[in-house]
Motif scaffolding. Structure first.
Motif, short mmCIF file in Angstrom:
data_model
loop_
_atom_site.label_atom_id
_atom_site.label_comp_id
_atom_site.label_asym_id
_atom_site.label_seq_id
_atom_site.Cartn_x
_atom_site.Cartn_y
_atom_site.Cartn_z
N ARG A 72 5.09 3.95 -15.02
CA ARG A 72 4.46 3.42 -16.23
C ARG A 72 3.03 3.92 -16.39
O ARG A 72 2.59 4.23 -17.49
CB ARG A 72 4.46 1.88 -16.18
CG ARG A 72 5.83 1.24 -16.24
CD ARG A 72 5.71 -0.28 -16.29
NE ARG A 72 5.02 -0.81 -15.12
CZ ARG A 72 5.61 -1.10 -13.96
NH1 ARG A 72 6.92 -0.91 -13.83
NH2 ARG A 72 4.94 -1.56 -12.95
N ASP A 73 2.30 3.97 -15.29
CA ASP A 73 0.88 4.31 -15.35
C ASP A 73 0.57 5.43 -14.36
O ASP A 73 1.41 5.84 -13.56
CB ASP A 73 0.03 3.08 -15.00
CG ASP A 73 0.25 1.94 -15.96
OD1 ASP A 73 0.21 2.19 -17.19
OD2 ASP A 73 0.46 0.80 -15.50
N TRP A 74 -0.67 5.91 -14.43
CA TRP A 74 -1.13 6.92 -13.47
C TRP A 74 -1.24 6.31 -12.08
O TRP A 74 -1.70 5.18 -11.92
CB TRP A 74 -2.51 7.44 -13.88
CG TRP A 74 -2.58 8.15 -15.20
CD1 TRP A 74 -3.04 7.64 -16.38
CD2 TRP A 74 -2.17 9.49 -15.47
NE1 TRP A 74 -2.95 8.59 -17.36
CE2 TRP A 74 -2.42 9.73 -16.83
CE3 TRP A 74 -1.62 10.50 -14.69
CZ2 TRP A 74 -2.15 10.96 -17.44
CZ3 TRP A 74 -1.35 11.72 -15.28
CH2 TRP A 74 -1.61 11.94 -16.63
N TRP A 99 4.85 10.12 -12.20
CA TRP A 99 6.01 10.53 -11.42
C TRP A 99 7.29 10.38 -12.24
O TRP A 99 7.47 9.39 -12.94
CB TRP A 99 6.12 9.68 -10.15
CG TRP A 99 5.17 10.14 -9.09
CD1 TRP A 99 3.86 9.79 -8.97
CD2 TRP A 99 5.46 11.03 -8.02
NE1 TRP A 99 3.31 10.43 -7.88
CE2 TRP A 99 4.27 11.18 -7.28
CE3 TRP A 99 6.61 11.70 -7.60
CZ2 TRP A 99 4.20 12.00 -6.14
CZ3 TRP A 99 6.54 12.52 -6.49
CH2 TRP A 99 5.34 12.65 -5.77
N PHE A 100 8.16 11.39 -12.15
CA PHE A 100 9.43 11.40 -12.85
C PHE A 100 10.58 11.32 -11.85
O PHE A 100 10.55 11.98 -10.80
CB PHE A 100 9.59 12.68 -13.67
CG PHE A 100 8.71 12.74 -14.89
CD1 PHE A 100 9.19 12.33 -16.13
CD2 PHE A 100 7.40 13.19 -14.80
CE1 PHE A 100 8.39 12.39 -17.26
CE2 PHE A 100 6.59 13.26 -15.92
CZ PHE A 100 7.08 12.85 -17.15
N LEU A 101 11.58 10.51 -12.19
CA LEU A 101 12.82 10.45 -11.42
C LEU A 101 13.87 11.22 -12.22
O LEU A 101 14.19 10.85 -13.36
CB LEU A 101 13.26 9.00 -11.23
CG LEU A 101 14.55 8.77 -10.43
CD1 LEU A 101 14.37 9.20 -8.98
CD2 LEU A 101 14.97 7.30 -10.49
N VAL A 143 0.52 7.01 -2.46
CA VAL A 143 1.09 7.31 -3.77
C VAL A 143 2.59 7.50 -3.66
O VAL A 143 3.35 7.05 -4.53
CB VAL A 143 0.41 8.56 -4.37
CG1 VAL A 143 1.26 9.15 -5.49
CG2 VAL A 143 -0.97 8.21 -4.92
N TYR A 144 3.05 8.15 -2.60
CA TYR A 144 4.49 8.31 -2.41
C TYR A 144 5.18 6.95 -2.32
O TYR A 144 6.22 6.73 -2.93
CB TYR A 144 4.77 9.12 -1.13
CG TYR A 144 4.82 10.61 -1.35
CD1 TYR A 144 3.84 11.26 -2.08
CD2 TYR A 144 5.86 11.36 -0.83
CE1 TYR A 144 3.88 12.63 -2.27
CE2 TYR A 144 5.92 12.74 -1.02
CZ TYR A 144 4.92 13.36 -1.74
OH TYR A 144 4.98 14.71 -1.95
N GLU A 145 4.59 6.04 -1.56
CA GLU A 145 5.19 4.72 -1.40
C GLU A 145 5.22 3.97 -2.73
O GLU A 145 6.23 3.36 -3.09
CB GLU A 145 4.44 3.92 -0.35
CG GLU A 145 5.07 2.58 -0.05
CD GLU A 145 4.52 1.93 1.21
OE1 GLU A 145 4.93 0.80 1.51
OE2 GLU A 145 3.69 2.56 1.90
N THR A 149 8.76 3.23 -4.69
CA THR A 149 9.07 1.80 -4.86
C THR A 149 9.29 1.47 -6.33
O THR A 149 10.25 0.79 -6.69
CB THR A 149 7.95 0.94 -4.27
OG1 THR A 149 7.83 1.21 -2.87
CG2 THR A 149 8.24 -0.54 -4.47
N GLU A 150 8.40 1.96 -7.20
CA GLU A 150 8.55 1.68 -8.63
C GLU A 150 9.82 2.31 -9.20
O GLU A 150 10.54 1.68 -9.99
CB GLU A 150 7.33 2.20 -9.40
CG GLU A 150 7.42 1.95 -10.89
CD GLU A 150 6.18 2.37 -11.66
OE1 GLU A 150 6.27 2.46 -12.90
OE2 GLU A 150 5.14 2.62 -11.03
#
Length: 209
Positions: A72-74, A99-101, A143-145, A149-150
């Protein structure tokens, strides 16, 4: 291109296969493993930058993937001074990332680490979604975590919400990557530019993007 706080806009990519395993790349000439990522150029949207980086780093085109979700956010991380060029110190502070999934809709052999003359990775594998954070350079681990998680709530199939594997606890789900197309005899072919390394090994600082 930096924002007023000294962070460079950037995108990160979590690429899924049909087993909800993720593309895990070994940075060229290092023992550090990470997801594809790269800066957003002036005038680009995060999505445009993502597709450009996807092709530059792993050789895929938009028709090879579908977008499942994005953060959603940076998400921000600071880069230690020792990794920052002298002429950028005092101005550059770190990265802010969307981040894109992505879901791979093509085939394993569509991936190509040599799509450009400046490859970012020299090996890759499919790894469990909850990647081993001790294989990631330390200042990126938070940031990876947060990103994983998101994004985990959008995984296409039900997956146990495992804890991160960290502090020398190696994953059991990393699978040897082989070409899934026709093979000749008993010979197993890897996709262009790919190799398999069963143990990510110890972390070394990567060249900063």
């Amino acid at each position: 291109m930096l924002d007023r706080d000294g962070f460079r806009p950037n995108v990160g990519i979590v690429l899924l296969n049909q087993k909800n395993q993720v593309f895990w790349g070994k940075r060229i000439r290092t023992h550090s493993w990470q997801f594809p990522q790269g800066g957003i150029d002036r005038g680009e949207t995060p999505e445009q930058a993502m597709f450009r980086e996807l092709h530059e780093e792993v050789g895929l085109h938009p028709e090879h993937v579908s977008i499942v979700a994005r953060t959603r956010d940076w998400l921000r991380y600071e880069v230690p001074d020792r990794y920052i060029r002298r002429d950028a110190r005092g101005h550059y502070k770190g990265q802010k990332q969307i981040w894109f999934l992505l879901q791979l809709t093509g085939h394993d052999w569509d991936l190509n680490l040599r799509a450009t003359d400046h490859p970012e990775f020299d090996a890759w594998r499919w790894n469990d979604y909850w990647v081993p954070l001790d294989a990631v350079v330390e200042f990126k681990r938070g940031v990876y975590e947060m990103a994983l998680t998101e994004l985990s709530r959008y995984l296409p199939r039900h997956e146990p919400r495992n804890r991160f594997l960290r502090h020398n606890h190696r994953p059991h789900g990393g699978t040897e990557h082989v070409h899934e197309g026709p093979t000749m005899g008993s010979h197993i072919e890897l996709p262009p530019g790919a190799s398999f390394e069963p143990d990510p090994g110890t972390n070394r600082p990567p060249h900063h993007e």
